[in-house]
Scaffold this active site. Structure first.
Site, PDB file in Angstrom:
ATOM      1  N   LYS A 198       0.815  -1.222   0.000  1.00  0.00           N
ATOM      2  CA  LYS A 198       0.000   0.000   0.000  1.00  0.00           C
ATOM      3  C   LYS A 198       0.846   1.269   0.000  1.00  0.00           C
ATOM      4  O   LYS A 198       0.434   2.298  -0.528  1.00  0.00           O
ATOM      5  CB  LYS A 198      -0.938  -0.001   1.218  1.00  0.00           C
ATOM      6  CG  LYS A 198      -1.953  -1.144   1.219  1.00  0.00           C
ATOM      7  CD  LYS A 198      -3.083  -0.913   0.242  1.00  0.00           C
ATOM      8  CE  LYS A 198      -4.121  -2.029   0.306  1.00  0.00           C
ATOM      9  NZ  LYS A 198      -5.156  -1.897  -0.734  1.00  0.00           N
ATOM     10  N   GLU A 250      -9.778   5.643   3.210  1.00  0.00           N
ATOM     11  CA  GLU A 250     -10.544   4.527   3.757  1.00  0.00           C
ATOM     12  C   GLU A 250      -9.553   3.399   4.001  1.00  0.00           C
ATOM     13  O   GLU A 250      -8.485   3.362   3.391  1.00  0.00           O
ATOM     14  CB  GLU A 250     -11.613   4.078   2.754  1.00  0.00           C
ATOM     15  CG  GLU A 250     -11.147   3.073   1.676  1.00  0.00           C
ATOM     16  CD  GLU A 250     -10.053   3.590   0.752  1.00  0.00           C
ATOM     17  OE1 GLU A 250      -9.966   4.809   0.573  1.00  0.00           O
ATOM     18  OE2 GLU A 250      -9.274   2.765   0.201  1.00  0.00           O
ATOM     19  N   SER A 302       1.739  -9.718  -0.784  1.00  0.00           N
ATOM     20  CA  SER A 302       1.385  -8.295  -0.661  1.00  0.00           C
ATOM     21  C   SER A 302       1.645  -7.698   0.710  1.00  0.00           C
ATOM     22  O   SER A 302       1.851  -6.491   0.832  1.00  0.00           O
ATOM     23  CB  SER A 302      -0.086  -8.104  -1.051  1.00  0.00           C
ATOM     24  OG  SER A 302      -0.917  -8.944  -0.271  1.00  0.00           O
TER      25      SER A 302
HETATM   26  C1  LIG Z   1      -1.603  -7.039   2.689  1.00  0.00           C
HETATM   27  C2  LIG Z   1      -2.761  -6.718   1.809  1.00  0.00           C
HETATM   28  N1  LIG Z   1      -2.906  -7.383   0.650  1.00  0.00           N
HETATM   29  C3  LIG Z   1      -3.945  -7.132  -0.172  1.00  0.00           C
HETATM   30  C4  LIG Z   1      -4.918  -6.202   0.147  1.00  0.00           C
HETATM   31  C5  LIG Z   1      -6.062  -6.022  -0.791  1.00  0.00           C
HETATM   32  O1  LIG Z   1      -6.048  -4.805  -1.471  1.00  0.00           O
HETATM   33  P1  LIG Z   1      -5.720  -4.749  -3.015  1.00  0.00           P
HETATM   34  O2  LIG Z   1      -6.613  -5.710  -3.685  1.00  0.00           O
HETATM   35  O3  LIG Z   1      -6.011  -3.337  -3.377  1.00  0.00           O
HETATM   36  O4  LIG Z   1      -4.277  -5.088  -3.181  1.00  0.00           O
HETATM   37  C6  LIG Z   1      -4.810  -5.482   1.344  1.00  0.00           C
HETATM   38  C7  LIG Z   1      -5.824  -4.494   1.701  1.00  0.00           C
HETATM   39  O5  LIG Z   1      -5.871  -3.940   2.734  1.00  0.00           O
HETATM   40  C8  LIG Z   1      -3.696  -5.749   2.189  1.00  0.00           C
HETATM   41  O6  LIG Z   1      -3.544  -5.113   3.346  1.00  0.00           O
END
Ligand SMILES: Cc1ncc(COP(=O)(O)O)c(C=O)c1O
Length: 393
Positions: free
Chosen positions: A89, A111, A377
């Site tokens: 993020k 948000e 992620s």
């Molecule tokens: C670690 C992590 N992965 C994935 C996501 C999902 O968001 P996005 O689909 O925008 O990557 C989030 C959302 O808070 C997150 O914290």
């Protein structure tokens, strides 16, 4: 086939800016300025300097040997969990804070679901000395408590969203309401590839650093910048779009997006948008969303706060409809088991969101030759309570 945004703000049938009149000046200001600002040399220099020195990029591309043995393929993990603040993020919030400064904004709103976007926003606001207000569903405030504590310490005001399912969708509604009421001095840092044009394109551009780096790192590892598969979890879809971005036109690279099936796609407790959803408008863009016959949004459910969202970004809807991407889902149980598996095979505790992408490896068949990249992620610190309770540890 064009998989990217056109001059009208659409990805095929999806996208656009379906906004109340009151928001028009803000969105129009962004639309007319975002590419000019992002492409400016000074912006690029400052953005990349911060990604390097502050975020810690490039994030490693790690060949996970024990995971590779288990699946009979070369499994590479793109380690976004090692970024400052613990997830992808921050790539987007660094970009958007620099943009907000150049638009003369003094107040930032956001948000958040899992709290990672809230923390990343509060972090860049502390870094640049700007006021920060984060909207977060009441349920998410409880299940992601460590991130609420971090946001508070960073000086942000965390406002609970108490309507609907008290999760990400409801926090997004509150943030949009705030923006309507504070049109002049406030920039809304949207946390995913959702919202009215230009947000889906802008956030994808900031997150595209993930696949830009991955390509170079793959060459070092394998001699080619083309893997066989890339996988990522999808809430709104920003880590997935960052992971897919520079592979989209490489048609031999298979793009796999993993949604949250929750308790199962047929249980009424799910967030598997492409399986359950239909075309419609949510949070300012035309996309695919979970809705009733008469167009009311269906409350989503997932153990993972970051994937607990009834829609996906419009570019994902386009990749889904054109069959460029394969959209699949895994359940809470499958994801939590995958989180434990990665922890005990590789010594990496993943966010429950990222564990969804890992879980899908269990359902794939490999011949021993494939190169597979999974976007890790985020890290699992925020999820320890959920993991410990689930496994009775
Ligand atoms: C670690 C992590 N992965 C994935 C996501 C999902 O968001 P996005 O689909 O925008 O990557 C989030 C959302 O808070 C997150 O914290």
């Amino acid at each position: 086939m064009n998989y990217f945004v056109n001059e009208k703000g659409y990805f095929g049938d999806f996208g656009g800016a379906y906004i109340p009149e009151m928001l028009y000046p803000n969105v129009e200001e962004l639309r007319t300025n975002y590419l000019k600002i992002i492409e400016d040399e000074d912006f690029q220099k400052e953005f990349h300097q911060l990604l390097k020195d502050y975020v810690g990029r490039p994030s490693p591309l790690y060949l996970a040997k024990r995971l590779s043995q288990r699946y009979n393929a070369n499994i590479f993990l793109k380690r976004e969990d090692l970024n400052h603040t613990g997830a992808h993020k921050i790539n987007n919030t660094i970009g958007q804070i620099l943009l907000a400064e150049r638009l003369g904004k003094k107040r930032i709103i956001a948000e958040t679901g899992a709290g990672q976007h809230g923390v990343a926003t509060a972090t860049v606001c502390a870094l640049r000395g700007l006021e920060c207000v984060v909207y977060m569903g009441e349920i998410d405030i409880q299940r992601q408590a460590p991130n609420v504590a971090r946001m508070k310490m960073l000086g942000a005001t965390v406002v609970p969203a108490t309507s609907g399912s008290k999760t990400l969708k409801d926090a997004t509604n509150e943030a949009m309401r705030d923006w309507i009421n504070n049109p002049l001095d406030t920039h809304y840092i949207v946390g995913s590839v959702v919202g009215p044009h230009p947000y889906p394109d802008m956030v994808a551009i900031f997150q595209s650093i993930i696949s830009e780096e991955t390509k170079k790192q793959l060459v070092e590892h394998t001699g080619s910048d083309q893997p066989d598969y890339v996988l990522a979890c999808v809430g709104g879809g920003s880590n997935a779009m960052g992971m897919f971005y520079h592979f989209i036109n490489d048609e031999n690279v298979k793009l796999i997006a993993v949604e949250a099936a929750g308790k199962g796609v047929d249980t009424g407790h799910s967030a598997a948008t492409t399986f359950l959803g239909k075309e419609g408008v949510l949070h300012g863009s035309r996309s695919i969303l979970m809705q009733t016959e008469d167009g009311q949004v269906i409350e989503p459910y997932s153990v993972s706060a970051g994937l607990d969202y009834p829609g996906i970004g419009p570019q994902h809807a386009h990749l889904f409809k054109t069959l460029r991407g394969e959209y699949v889902s895994v359940t809470d149980d499958e994801a939590l088991q995958a989180g434990l598996r990665l922890t005990q095979l590789e010594g990496i505790i993943p966010a429950i969101e990222s564990a969804h992408a890992l879980a899908y490896l269990e359902k794939m068949k490999f011949t021993g030759k494939e190169n597979v990249v999974v976007c890790l992620s985020g890290r699992g610190d925020k999820d320890m309570d959920t993991y410990l309770k689930y496994f009775g540890l």
